[in-house]
Enzyme design. Structure first.
Site, mmCIF file in Angstrom:
data_model
loop_
_atom_site.group_PDB
_atom_site.id
_atom_site.type_symbol
_atom_site.label_atom_id
_atom_site.label_comp_id
_atom_site.label_asym_id
_atom_site.label_seq_id
_atom_site.Cartn_x
_atom_site.Cartn_y
_atom_site.Cartn_z
ATOM 1 C CB SER A 87 -0.895 -0.006 1.241
ATOM 2 O OG SER A 87 -1.538 1.235 1.411
ATOM 3 C CE1 TYR A 103 -4.098 -2.402 5.288
ATOM 4 C CE2 TYR A 103 -3.117 -0.463 4.272
ATOM 5 C CZ TYR A 103 -3.661 -1.725 4.166
ATOM 6 O OH TYR A 103 -3.764 -2.317 2.929
#
Length: 220
Positions: free
Chosen positions: A130, A143
């Site tokens: 990501s 995250y």
């Protein structure tokens, strides 16, 4: 026939990539926690499916045993963490530990279990990362930290396993339920569908570049 093992394959990018690989003639072993959606996808794609949690070592062992001739491992399954997404000052540490288990420990565990097969076939590992791994987005600290750890695991793995291609890919925003949980359905709905990213990943697998990190823009 080449074989791929895809985690988180019941929806989103995992399902889209499974469809793309099946259309390209790959044999598939799919896994996810949701049995109903997983088995429905497997039936549609004439694939094998084993439902379970990749954070469970017994489940990982079953997957490795079911894929002794493996050409591609796709570590796509991922957790988002608490929502609404908390700032680091307020992040529940128990939730962070659980997220590290899902997003970091579990993918490495599956890599360890399948490496003998991947080495034998000179296969490849695709770890879904990501932009939160490298950018400072408020609320995405937990995250993003797990994805940064997965990036570095991939980076070192590439150095340690020269006969196995290792790619860690930032697919960018996609219209998925995970993104909707993070930013809301309206913003998520404006993002590209996961099918467009899956097509780019299929080109990556087919071209087999050297190990490295790739962004959605670099995949074309």
């Amino acid at each position: 026939m080449k074989q791929a093992l895809i985690t988180g394959a019941s929806r989103g990018l995992g399902l889209a990539l499974a469809r793309a690989l099946a259309a390209d003639g790959w044999s598939l072993l799919l896994t996810a926690r949701g049995e109903e959606d997983l088995f429905s996808a497997a039936f549609d794609l004439d694939a094998r499916a084993i439902a379970g949690d990749v954070a469970d070592p017994a489940h990982v062992a079953r997957l490795a045993e079911a894929a002794p001739e493996l050409d591609l491992l796709v570590n796509n399954a991922s957790g988002l963490g608490p929502t609404p997404m908390p700032r680091l000052a307020d992040y529940p540490l128990d939730a962070l530990r659980a997220l590290v288990e899902t997003n970091v420990v579990a993918p490495l565990g599956l890599v360890q279990a399948t490496l003998p097969a991947l080495r034998k076939r000179r296969g490849a590992i695709l770890n879904v990362s990501s932009d939160a791994a490298v950018e400072a987005y408020e609320g995405w600290g937990g995250y993003g930290a797990t994805k940064a750890a997965l990036d570095q695991i991939s980076n070192v793995l590439a150095a340690e396993e020269p006969d196995v291609a290792v790619w860690w890919v930032d697919p960018g925003e996609m219209n998925t339920s995970m993104l909707a949980a993070a930013v809301g359905e309206q913003e998520a709905g404006a993002a590209p569908p996961p099918e467009s990213v899956a097509a780019a990943l299929l080109r990556l697998v087919a071209s087999r570049p050297e190990s490295g990190r790739f962004t959605r823009g670099e995949l074309g």
